[in-house]
Scaffold this active site. Structure first.
Site, PDB file in Angstrom:
ATOM      1  N   GLY A 255       2.249   2.400  10.722  1.00  0.00           N
ATOM      2  CA  GLY A 255       3.030   3.513  10.472  1.00  0.00           C
ATOM      3  C   GLY A 255       3.523   4.034  11.702  1.00  0.00           C
TER       4      GLY A 255
ATOM      5  CG  ASN B  88      -1.672   1.320   1.435  1.00  0.00           C
ATOM      6  OD1 ASN B  88      -1.575   2.101   0.548  1.00  0.00           O
ATOM      7  ND2 ASN B  88      -2.335   1.410   2.603  1.00  0.00           N
TER       8      ASN B  88
ATOM      9  CB  SER C 105       4.666  -1.698  12.104  1.00  0.00           C
ATOM     10  OG  SER C 105       4.339  -0.426  12.333  1.00  0.00           O
TER      11      SER C 105
ATOM     12  CE  LYS D 194      -0.031   3.547   4.869  1.00  0.00           C
ATOM     13  NZ  LYS D 194      -0.140   3.610   6.283  1.00  0.00           N
TER      14      LYS D 194
ATOM     15  CD  GLU E 204      -3.826  -2.274   7.133  1.00  0.00           C
ATOM     16  OE1 GLU E 204      -2.766  -2.624   6.637  1.00  0.00           O
ATOM     17  OE2 GLU E 204      -4.145  -1.065   7.048  1.00  0.00           O
TER      18      GLU E 204
ATOM     19  CD  GLU F 136      -3.060   5.733   6.627  1.00  0.00           C
ATOM     20  OE1 GLU F 136      -3.238   5.944   5.369  1.00  0.00           O
ATOM     21  OE2 GLU F 136      -2.225   5.178   7.263  1.00  0.00           O
TER      22      GLU F 136
ATOM     23  CG  HIS G 132      -5.813   2.142   4.927  1.00  0.00           C
ATOM     24  ND1 HIS G 132      -5.698   3.407   5.604  1.00  0.00           N
ATOM     25  CD2 HIS G 132      -4.957   1.322   4.795  1.00  0.00           C
ATOM     26  CE1 HIS G 132      -4.467   3.050   6.151  1.00  0.00           C
ATOM     27  NE2 HIS G 132      -4.011   1.891   5.681  1.00  0.00           N
TER      28      HIS G 132
HETATM   29  P1  PGA Z   1       2.708   0.323   7.812  1.00  0.00           P
HETATM   30  O1  PGA Z   1       1.118   0.612   6.803  1.00  0.00           O
HETATM   31  O2  PGA Z   1       3.190  -0.985   7.153  1.00  0.00           O
HETATM   32  O3  PGA Z   1       3.354   1.512   7.276  1.00  0.00           O
HETATM   33  O4  PGA Z   1       2.286   0.449   8.953  1.00  0.00           O
HETATM   34  C1  PGA Z   1       0.234  -0.446   6.709  1.00  0.00           C
HETATM   35  C2  PGA Z   1      -0.918   0.048   6.060  1.00  0.00           C
HETATM   36  O5  PGA Z   1      -1.487   1.159   6.418  1.00  0.00           O
HETATM   37  O6  PGA Z   1      -1.577  -0.291   5.094  1.00  0.00           O
END
Ligand code: PGA
Length: 266
Positions: free
Chosen positions: A176, A12, A214, A14, A170, A101, A99
């Protein structure tokens, strides 16, 4: 022994990447994925402006591509939105929906996410439906209630088509932050989600369940060895070709069963 499902690793990106720098990343991933065992699927979900580039550089490789969202509408006067059918026009396979976000910054409700999942399916894309709890919800002991309600909204909307989705667990507090869920914490929630899926019928029980938050080369193998973790949704580490490919390789080792064999070697 637990049933071994195929593994799937999805990047992903982003809102990262530029036309110039994407090329090297996509080419490296396409080449690297070529040596993975066939039980491992690989995909990258890129910003929509780069779908054409992903299609040009990944077509014919093992790597599939997709978007990070789709509109809840089929088409029309929705300025700024991107329809699922437009994503499909670029040969995409997947669309992430829900997601955290999007849920947090764009106020997307569980029902709205369910409509997006349905839109993706109707267009011919596989929705990767994200679910996850915040730290406050986890500390309040509400994890199962939260992810269960997020999943149920989608299952209810899709009914018989629910077997065609991918689900990504998630935990919001792990995205992140560098703070991944432990493999035990992740497996617990995955087992819960698996039972929720299984309640919908035998075909739905085998929906791929990815873990995201992560995931790095150092923890991927341990996570992917859990019986209900079928792969990962990878944010930050998907932007670095060696890291993303190392995570894919970890999935490959688990899928092949070589990790178990190596562990048993004195
Ligand atoms: P990350 O993000 O691996 O940077 O923690 C995962 C995601 O938001 O899909």
């Amino acid at each position: 022994m637990a049933k071994q499902r195929a593994k799937l690793v999805v990047g992903n990106w982003k809102m990262h990447g530029r036309l110039g720098s994407n090329r090297a990343l996509l080419e490296a991933v396409a080449i690297g994925a070529g040596s993975l065992p066939e039980q491992v699927g690989v995909a990258v979900c890129v910003p929509c402006p780069y779908l054409a580039q992903a299609q040009a550089l990944l077509a014919g490789s093992r790597v599939k591509w997709g978007s990070q969202d789709v509109s809840a509408h089929q088409g029309g006067a929705y300025t700024g939105e991107v329809a699922a059918e437009m994503v499909l026009d670029f040969g995409a396979t997947y669309a992430i929906v829900g997601h955290s976000e999007r849920r947090e910054y764009h106020g997307e409700s569980a029902e709205f996410v369910a409509v997006k999942a349905q839109r993706a399916l109707l267009a011919g894309l596989t929705p990767i439906v994200c679910v996850g709890e915040t730290l406050a919800q986890r500390e309040a002991g509400e994890t199962e209630q939260v992810v269960g309600a997020q999943l149920d909204a989608v299952l209810k909307k899709l009914a018989d088509d629910a077997a065609k989705i991918v689900v990504a667990y998630e935990p919001v507090w792990a995205i992140g932050t560098g703070k991944s869920a432990t493999s035990t914490e992740a497996q617990q929630v995955h087992a819960f989600l698996r039972s929720r899926l299984a309640a919908q019928g035998a075909t739905v029980a085998d929906v791929p369940l990815l873990y995201g938050g992560s995931v790095k080369p150092g923890n991927a193998g341990e996570l992917f060895r859990q019986p209900d973790i079928d792969g990962g949704l990878i944010g930050g580490a998907s932007l670095v070709d060696e890291d993303f490919l190392a995570i894919c390789a970890a999935a490959g080792e688990v899928a092949r069963g070589t990790v178990g064999a190596a562990d048993a070697t004195p």
